[in-house]
Design a protein around this motif. Structure first.
Motif, short mmCIF file in Angstrom:
data_model
loop_
_atom_site.label_atom_id
_atom_site.label_comp_id
_atom_site.label_asym_id
_atom_site.label_seq_id
_atom_site.Cartn_x
_atom_site.Cartn_y
_atom_site.Cartn_z
N SER A 19 0.82 -1.22 0.00
CA SER A 19 0.00 0.00 0.00
C SER A 19 0.85 1.26 0.00
O SER A 19 0.72 2.11 -0.89
CB SER A 19 -0.96 0.00 1.19
OG SER A 19 -0.26 -0.07 2.42
N GLY A 20 1.73 1.42 1.00
CA GLY A 20 2.59 2.61 1.04
C GLY A 20 3.55 2.69 -0.13
O GLY A 20 3.68 3.74 -0.77
N LEU A 144 -6.36 -9.53 1.67
CA LEU A 144 -7.44 -10.51 1.63
C LEU A 144 -8.33 -10.40 2.87
O LEU A 144 -9.55 -10.50 2.77
CB LEU A 144 -6.87 -11.93 1.54
CG LEU A 144 -7.90 -13.06 1.54
CD1 LEU A 144 -8.81 -12.97 0.32
CD2 LEU A 144 -7.20 -14.41 1.60
N LEU A 145 -7.71 -10.15 4.01
CA LEU A 145 -8.49 -10.01 5.25
C LEU A 145 -9.39 -8.78 5.19
O LEU A 145 -10.52 -8.81 5.68
CB LEU A 145 -7.55 -9.93 6.45
CG LEU A 145 -6.49 -11.02 6.57
CD1 LEU A 145 -5.72 -10.88 7.87
CD2 LEU A 145 -7.12 -12.41 6.47
N LEU A 146 -8.91 -7.71 4.58
CA LEU A 146 -9.72 -6.50 4.43
C LEU A 146 -10.87 -6.73 3.46
O LEU A 146 -12.00 -6.26 3.70
CB LEU A 146 -8.85 -5.34 3.96
CG LEU A 146 -8.24 -4.45 5.03
CD1 LEU A 146 -9.31 -3.77 5.88
CD2 LEU A 146 -7.27 -5.19 5.93
N GLN A 147 -10.62 -7.43 2.38
CA GLN A 147 -11.70 -7.75 1.45
C GLN A 147 -12.78 -8.57 2.15
O GLN A 147 -13.98 -8.37 1.95
CB GLN A 147 -11.17 -8.53 0.25
CG GLN A 147 -10.27 -7.74 -0.68
CD GLN A 147 -10.02 -8.47 -1.99
OE1 GLN A 147 -10.94 -9.01 -2.58
NE2 GLN A 147 -8.77 -8.50 -2.43
N LEU A 152 -16.71 -6.91 0.66
CA LEU A 152 -16.42 -6.86 -0.78
C LEU A 152 -16.56 -8.22 -1.44
O LEU A 152 -16.94 -8.32 -2.61
CB LEU A 152 -15.00 -6.31 -0.99
CG LEU A 152 -14.58 -6.10 -2.44
CD1 LEU A 152 -15.40 -5.00 -3.09
CD2 LEU A 152 -13.08 -5.76 -2.53
N THR A 153 -16.27 -9.28 -0.71
CA THR A 153 -16.29 -10.62 -1.31
C THR A 153 -17.70 -11.08 -1.66
O THR A 153 -17.86 -12.11 -2.33
CB THR A 153 -15.63 -11.65 -0.38
OG1 THR A 153 -16.28 -11.62 0.89
CG2 THR A 153 -14.15 -11.34 -0.20
N TYR A 154 -18.72 -10.34 -1.21
CA TYR A 154 -20.10 -10.68 -1.57
C TYR A 154 -20.60 -9.85 -2.75
O TYR A 154 -21.81 -9.79 -3.00
CB TYR A 154 -21.03 -10.49 -0.37
CG TYR A 154 -20.92 -11.62 0.63
CD1 TYR A 154 -21.52 -12.86 0.39
CD2 TYR A 154 -20.19 -11.46 1.79
CE1 TYR A 154 -21.41 -13.90 1.29
CE2 TYR A 154 -20.07 -12.50 2.71
CZ TYR A 154 -20.68 -13.72 2.45
OH TYR A 154 -20.57 -14.76 3.34
N THR A 155 -19.70 -9.20 -3.47
CA THR A 155 -20.09 -8.46 -4.67
C THR A 155 -19.66 -9.16 -5.95
O THR A 155 -20.17 -8.86 -7.02
CB THR A 155 -19.47 -7.04 -4.66
OG1 THR A 155 -18.05 -7.13 -4.75
CG2 THR A 155 -19.84 -6.29 -3.40
N GLY A 167 -9.05 -10.83 -7.61
CA GLY A 167 -7.82 -11.54 -7.90
C GLY A 167 -6.59 -10.67 -7.86
O GLY A 167 -5.59 -10.97 -8.52
N LEU A 168 -6.63 -9.58 -7.10
CA LEU A 168 -5.48 -8.70 -6.93
C LEU A 168 -5.63 -7.97 -5.60
O LEU A 168 -6.69 -8.02 -4.98
CB LEU A 168 -5.36 -7.69 -8.08
CG LEU A 168 -6.42 -6.61 -8.18
CD1 LEU A 168 -5.92 -5.46 -9.03
CD2 LEU A 168 -7.70 -7.16 -8.80
N SER A 169 -4.57 -7.30 -5.18
CA SER A 169 -4.57 -6.64 -3.86
C SER A 169 -5.24 -5.28 -3.96
O SER A 169 -4.61 -4.23 -3.83
CB SER A 169 -3.13 -6.52 -3.36
OG SER A 169 -2.52 -7.78 -3.24
N ILE A 170 -6.55 -5.30 -4.13
CA ILE A 170 -7.30 -4.08 -4.45
C ILE A 170 -7.29 -3.09 -3.30
O ILE A 170 -7.21 -1.87 -3.52
CB ILE A 170 -8.74 -4.44 -4.88
CG1 ILE A 170 -9.48 -3.22 -5.42
CG2 ILE A 170 -9.50 -5.09 -3.75
CD1 ILE A 170 -8.92 -2.69 -6.71
N ALA A 171 -7.37 -3.55 -2.05
CA ALA A 171 -7.36 -2.62 -0.92
C ALA A 171 -6.04 -1.88 -0.84
O ALA A 171 -6.00 -0.66 -0.61
CB ALA A 171 -7.63 -3.37 0.39
N ASP A 172 -4.93 -2.59 -1.04
CA ASP A 172 -3.61 -1.95 -1.01
C ASP A 172 -3.49 -0.87 -2.07
O ASP A 172 -3.03 0.24 -1.81
CB ASP A 172 -2.51 -3.00 -1.23
CG ASP A 172 -2.27 -3.86 0.00
OD1 ASP A 172 -2.25 -3.31 1.11
OD2 ASP A 172 -2.09 -5.07 -0.17
N TYR A 173 -3.90 -1.19 -3.28
CA TYR A 173 -3.69 -0.26 -4.39
C TYR A 173 -4.64 0.93 -4.32
O TYR A 173 -4.24 2.06 -4.62
CB TYR A 173 -3.83 -1.00 -5.73
CG TYR A 173 -2.81 -2.11 -5.89
CD1 TYR A 173 -1.47 -1.90 -5.55
CD2 TYR A 173 -3.18 -3.37 -6.35
CE1 TYR A 173 -0.54 -2.91 -5.67
CE2 TYR A 173 -2.25 -4.39 -6.48
CZ TYR A 173 -0.93 -4.16 -6.14
OH TYR A 173 0.00 -5.17 -6.25
#
Length: 389
Positions: A19-20, A144-147, A152-155, A167-173
């Motif tokens: 993320s940073g 993954l834990l944030l998703q 988010l995993t129910y969308t 399938g990617l680190s969406i929260a980080d980015y």
């Protein structure tokens, strides 16, 4: 590209993993000098975070991808000598970023209030997992834990599927991009008002903001938006919105009225449903479309849909994507030369300024690669920290 918008800005990046460092990557693309402050010997933990076990020398390919165009200095924050070097850097810096858990930077006397005493105009930006207060503040802030915890995993996926992560680190980015927004806003204000700024983000807040459309509907009617049972594309949208199997692949179809769609693809069966009832009857309609679209190849349907101005595209994997003229025209790939005849290909910054894309093909730094250079600057042999070209 000369005269990049952040030329002359120096960023001290205490951040690690994704993320940073993804925020630092974009700041470097904009011309900032980004100095990674790393632990001796181990460095940024992302150096050992390998995806598909892909390595370049002693560091992961992922680390090289997200830390190109930066510099690295090692400093032991547990001893006075290391802290003294950091204090000298802080005096010359414009921005500090970190994504440690709450309390870590305070332990070393490098929290915002302490740093502000050294540099009264500093922009100090932090990312946590779940915020700096509350019962979740010390939990691991992993993507993954944030998703999972954010809903988010129910969308994604269909109604009867188990929760499906991106399938990617969406929260980080997403959070890294929002950090860049906050930093640039603070730099603009500092230019006008000469004020410092403390910018605080969390992965949880970013991933909740990412879902603002869905959450707003939930706040309004207290009902969780349901994924459609067939070809779910967005839990809020009526058919045909989704991806369908064709005779030789898949096709994505966006929003359109049922009567227009029926005419375009010769599927009169869907006309038994009225447009105003399309959302309620979405699974029945999508079942009809599923059976109909499998009868011909993707390009057959695309021609018909495009002739009727319906938004549709074929579904490509990356190998197929790279063969397309539309992709080639973008020039999204850039080569990073590592020396010794080695190189790899990655994506460039997607932003164009004054007609030019921001290419930054400088490799990621070796651990402590700029130690001598930066220590000399801090000792006064060089009085300014020059921006990277």
């Amino acid at each position: 590209m000369k005269h990049l918008p952040l030329n002359g800005i120096t960023v001290l990046e205490f951040s690690q993993y994704l993320s940073g460092p993804s925020a630092g990557l974009r700041l470097a693309d904009f011309g900032a000098r980004v100095i990674k402050v790393e632990r001796p010997e181990q460095g940024d933990a992302g150096r050992k975070l390998a995806i598909k076990n892909l390595w370049i020398d002693d560091n992961s390919l992922l680390f090289h991808t997200i830390n190109r165009n930066k510099q690295s200095i090692t400093a032991d924050l547990k001893n006075e000598e290391g802290i003294a070097v950091i204090h000298q850097l802080i005096k010359r810096a414009d921005v500090i970023t970190h994504n440690f858990r709450p309390g870590v930077m305070e332990k070393y006397g490098l929290d915002f209030n302490s740093v502000k005493q050294i540099n009264p105009s500093i922009i100090y930006a932090t990312i946590s997992g779940y915020g700096n207060e509350g019962p979740w503040k010390d939990l691991p802030g992993q993507d993954l834990l944030l998703q999972a915890i954010s809903g988010l995993t129910y969308t994604t996926g269909n109604l009867e599927d188990a929760p499906v992560p991106f399938g990617l680190s969406i929260a980080d980015y997403i959070c890294g991009a929002q950090m860049v927004q906050g930093i640039i806003a603070a730099l603009i204000r500092r230019q006008k008002a000469k004020q410092p700024a403390l910018i605080e983000l969390s992965l949880l807040e970013s991933i909740l903001d990412f879902q603002f459309e869905l959450l707003t509907t939930f706040y309004a009617n207290k009902k969780q938006p349901k994924r459609s049972a067939v070809s779910n594309g967005n839990p809020l949208l009526a058919p045909p919105y989704g991806i369908y199997k064709t005779g030789d692949g898949y096709i994505a179809i966006a929003m359109t009225n049922l009567d227009v769609l029926a005419s375009a693809i010769d599927c009169l069966a869907i006309l038994q449903y009225k447009q105003e009832h399309a959302f309620v009857e979405r699974d029945a309609i999508k079942d009809i479309l599923t059976a109909h679209l499998i009868t011909h190849a993707t390009m057959y349907w695309l021609e018909k849909l495009h002739d009727h101005k319906i938004w549709a595209m074929n579904v490509l994997d990356w190998r197929q994507l790279r063969t397309q003229d539309g992709y080639k025209q973008l020039g999204m790939e850039q080569r990073i030369d590592l020396g010794n005849g080695k190189h790899f290909i990655t994506t460039r910054c997607p932003i164009k300024i004054n007609g030019a894309y921001l290419q930054s093909p400088v490799k990621a730094p070796a651990l402590g690669e700029q130690n001598e250079l930066i220590q000399n600057e801090c000792s006064g042999q060089q009085h300014t920290i020059k921006s990277m070209a």
